[in-house]
Each structure stands twice: as structure tokens, then as C-alpha cells.
Write a protein that holds these residues in place. Structure first.
Motif, mmCIF file in Angstrom:
data_model
loop_
_atom_site.group_PDB
_atom_site.id
_atom_site.type_symbol
_atom_site.label_atom_id
_atom_site.label_comp_id
_atom_site.label_asym_id
_atom_site.label_seq_id
_atom_site.Cartn_x
_atom_site.Cartn_y
_atom_site.Cartn_z
ATOM 1 N N LEU A 197 24.553 70.548 36.920
ATOM 2 C CA LEU A 197 25.942 70.647 36.470
ATOM 3 C C LEU A 197 26.903 70.491 37.639
ATOM 4 C CD1 LEU A 197 27.829 71.228 34.032
ATOM 5 C CD2 LEU A 197 27.719 73.639 34.678
ATOM 6 N N TRP A 198 26.515 70.966 38.814
ATOM 7 C CA TRP A 198 27.367 70.807 39.989
ATOM 8 C C TRP A 198 27.577 69.325 40.300
ATOM 9 C CZ3 TRP A 198 31.097 72.199 42.706
ATOM 10 C CH2 TRP A 198 31.257 71.839 44.059
ATOM 11 N N LEU B 221 30.143 68.041 37.794
ATOM 12 C CA LEU B 221 31.500 68.454 38.146
ATOM 13 C C LEU B 221 32.065 67.604 39.283
ATOM 14 C CD1 LEU B 221 31.177 72.345 37.915
ATOM 15 C CD2 LEU B 221 32.162 70.770 36.246
ATOM 16 N N TRP C 209 32.948 64.275 37.868
ATOM 17 C CA TRP C 209 34.155 64.430 37.048
ATOM 18 C C TRP C 209 35.408 64.453 37.908
ATOM 19 C CZ3 TRP C 209 36.262 69.772 35.724
ATOM 20 C CH2 TRP C 209 37.424 69.659 34.964
ATOM 21 N N GLN D 142 35.131 64.779 31.475
ATOM 22 C CA GLN D 142 34.205 65.823 31.928
ATOM 23 C C GLN D 142 32.932 65.816 31.092
ATOM 24 O OE1 GLN D 142 33.752 69.079 30.107
ATOM 25 N NE2 GLN D 142 32.159 69.595 31.591
ATOM 26 N N LEU E 138 26.587 75.304 28.905
ATOM 27 C CA LEU E 138 27.277 75.214 30.194
ATOM 28 C C LEU E 138 28.414 74.199 30.136
ATOM 29 C CD1 LEU E 138 24.287 75.399 32.697
ATOM 30 C CD2 LEU E 138 25.923 77.198 32.117
ATOM 31 N N PHE E 139 28.173 73.052 29.512
ATOM 32 C CA PHE E 139 29.250 72.069 29.348
ATOM 33 C C PHE E 139 30.392 72.665 28.530
ATOM 34 C CE2 PHE E 139 26.302 68.669 30.656
ATOM 35 C CZ PHE E 139 27.171 67.887 31.402
ATOM 36 N N VAL F 107 32.587 75.005 30.507
ATOM 37 C CA VAL F 107 33.498 74.310 31.419
ATOM 38 C C VAL F 107 34.674 73.712 30.659
ATOM 39 C CG1 VAL F 107 33.718 72.377 33.023
ATOM 40 C CG2 VAL F 107 31.721 73.861 33.136
ATOM 41 N N SER F 108 34.393 73.084 29.516
ATOM 42 C CA SER F 108 35.446 72.369 28.793
ATOM 43 C C SER F 108 36.336 73.278 27.953
ATOM 44 C CB SER F 108 34.818 71.298 27.887
ATOM 45 O OG SER F 108 34.024 71.903 26.874
#
Length: 289
Positions: free
Chosen positions: A73-74, A77, A80, A217, A254-255, A258-259
Motif C-alpha cells: 500500500l505504501w 500511495l 498516487w 488513488q 485498507l484502500f 485511505v479513500s
């Protein structure tokens, strides 16, 4: 001077509004509980629920795969942020070129129109495949061939076209009188664009621009098709051999985490600048909302 006190009629109206709000809140709460309960009962009583629970909601598997998915995920990001910044700047440049009426800039304006039409008409997944497998075939020594770089490049190419249209709409929303007033004060065409048109245009399209960045994202997860070990690829690796799809659920959560704050922030901004704000100065607007 005596302090103002509301009339009995105003007090009755305020009490009626409070009662309406309480009733609406109660109805919304009851309906939500009923819908959630119905969904839970349908899912839990399904014939394959036990097997699905083991395959998609295994706490041990989720905890085991979490570190690798977080590391992936990092990467999402970072892609993105870089793609968002580069795409925004390029999109703004294309929008300025497309809305320019300087005859000498016609080739640039034609290029902007063709670019936007092309990349708005081709699916992002197809752009990813063409860029990811086409550019390495050229064997350019100076071109990085990592999946993360090529995936970010494909996302930039596609989203630049969308962001250019957002900025173009903002530029065209500025009233011509603003340009005429700036020119009458002695500003050149470039100064008018930079100091008068663009600040208003960017402010007018902040909400749709933010919505596009939120979509970017989520689409950053598509770089996994090029082999980049992002959150989705890490989940796929964790799933291989076990046929337990819990890592995909972890990646999705996790997505979402973040969103979700981003979408709520965009909605709050739209509410402040949009319909809700326009009613703020209307008498009785509280009843309408």
C-alpha cells in the motif's frame, strides 16, 4: 434597551422543527437497523456462509498477510501522490493551451485536443498494458522498466486527459467580463490568464478535481498488472497456494480507509460551496434541508 425575545409563534415553530428533526432521526435509525439486520440474516443463513467465512474472513490469515499488504500500500500511495501532482500540472498546461486563442499556438492547441480525445477514449487498463509491455520493447537504456514506474506513467497519461477537461471547464466558467476588465487595466494576455482567470478557474473546479484525485488513488492498484508488488499484488501472493481470499479483503479495507476520509472531505467541501451553502441565506432554509 431590552433584550430581544422570540414571540410565542417563533417558539412554536422552533419546537416543531426540533420535533421534525427527532422524528427524521428516529425513522432513519430504525430503517437502517432493519436493513442491516435483513442483510446479515440473509448472508449468515446462506448455504455457503461457513465456507465463505473461512475463505474470506479468516482473522489469522488477515493478520499474517497485513505487513506485506501495508508495504504494498505504501507503494500505491507513492504512485498516487506522484501521478496526482504530475497529472495535475500537465492537465492544467493542456487546459491553458486548449483554451488559448493565440494563432501561433494552434499546433499546441490541436495537440491538446487530440491528446485529450485519445486518452479519454482508451481504457486505463489497456494503456497500462501498452505502456508496460510496449516501452520496454524499445530497449531504451535511459528509460526505467520497473512496473511501478511504467504503471505510474500510464496513469499519468490517462488522468492528465481527464484533469485537463476539468481545468478547461473551470477556465471557461470564468465570465468574459473578468478578462475584459483585466485587459482594460493594462494586463497582458498572459498576465490576465495567470492572475485573473486561473485562480478563479481552479477555485471553481476544486471539488471535481478532488474527486478525480480520489479515483486516481483507487486506480493506482492497477499497477499490479505490470508486476509491481503493491497492495493488490501482495494480497495475490499471499493467496497463492492457500486459496484463502482474506488478503484481498484486507487490501480492500485498507484502500477504503485511505479513500473514505478523502471522499468525506470532498462532500463536505461541496456542501459548503454548493446547494447547501446557497440556501444558508434563504429564510427558512433549515426546514428545506
Amino acid at each position: 434597551m431590552d433584550a430581544w425575545t422570540p414571540s410565542p409563534l417563533a417558539l412554536d415553530r422552533a419546537a416543531f422543527r426540533r420535533a421534525q428533526r427527532r422524528r427524521s432521526l428516529l425513522v432513519a435509525l430504525v430503517s437502517t437497523v432493519l436493513v442491516v439486520t435483513a442483510v446479515v440474516l440473509v448472508v449468515v443463513n446462506a448455504p455457503g456462509w461457513e465456507r465463505a467465512r473461512t475463505a474470506f474472513f479468516d482473522p489469522a490469515m488477515a493478520w499474517e498477510s497485513l505487513p506485506a499488504i501495508l508495504e504494498g500500500l505504501w507503494l500505491n500511495l507513492r504512485v498516487w501522490v506522484v501521478a496526482g501532482v504530475v497529472g495535475t500540472l500537465l492537465g492544467l498546461g493542456l487546459a491553458v493551451a486548449r483554451t488559448s486563442r493565440v494563432p501561433a499556438l494552434f499546433p499546441l492547441r490541436a495537440f491538446a485536443i487530440g491528446y485529450v480525445d485519445l486518452f479519454r477514449g482508451v481504457p486505463l487498463l489497456l494503456v497500462l498494458l501498452l505502456v508496460g509491455f510496449g516501452l520496454p520493447a524499445l530497449r531504451l537504456e535511459w528509460l526505467p522498466t520497473s512496473g511501478a514506474f511504467l504503471g505510474a506513467l500510464a496513469i499519468v497519461l490517462t488522468y492528465t486527459a481527464y484533469l485537463a477537461e476539468v481545468f478547461r471547464a473551470g477556465i471557461e466558467s470564468v465570465h468574459p467580463s473578468q478578462v475584459a476588465a483585466a485587459r482594460s487595466l493594462g494586463l497582458t494576455r498572459a498576465q490576465t490568464t495567470r492572475r485573473v482567470v486561473l485562480p478563479q478557474a481552479v477555485r471553481n473546479v476544486t471539488a471535481p478535481l478532488a474527486n478525480n484525485l480520489v479515483s486516481l488513488q483507487k486506480d493506482s492498484g492497477l499497477i499490479s498488472v505490470l508486476g509491481a508488488v503493491d497492495a493488490i499484488r501482495a494480497a495475490q501472493i499471499a493467496t497463492t497456494g492457500s486459496y484463502n481470499f482474506t488478503p484481498y479483503v484486507v487490501a480492500g479495507i485498507l484502500f477504503f480507509l485511505v479513500s473514505f476520509p478523502l471522499t468525506r472531505a470532498v462532500d463536505a467541501y461541496q456542501a459548503r460551496r454548493g446547494w447547501g451553502r446557497s440556501l444558508a441565506t434563504v429564510s427558512g432554509a433549515g426546514d428545506i434541508r
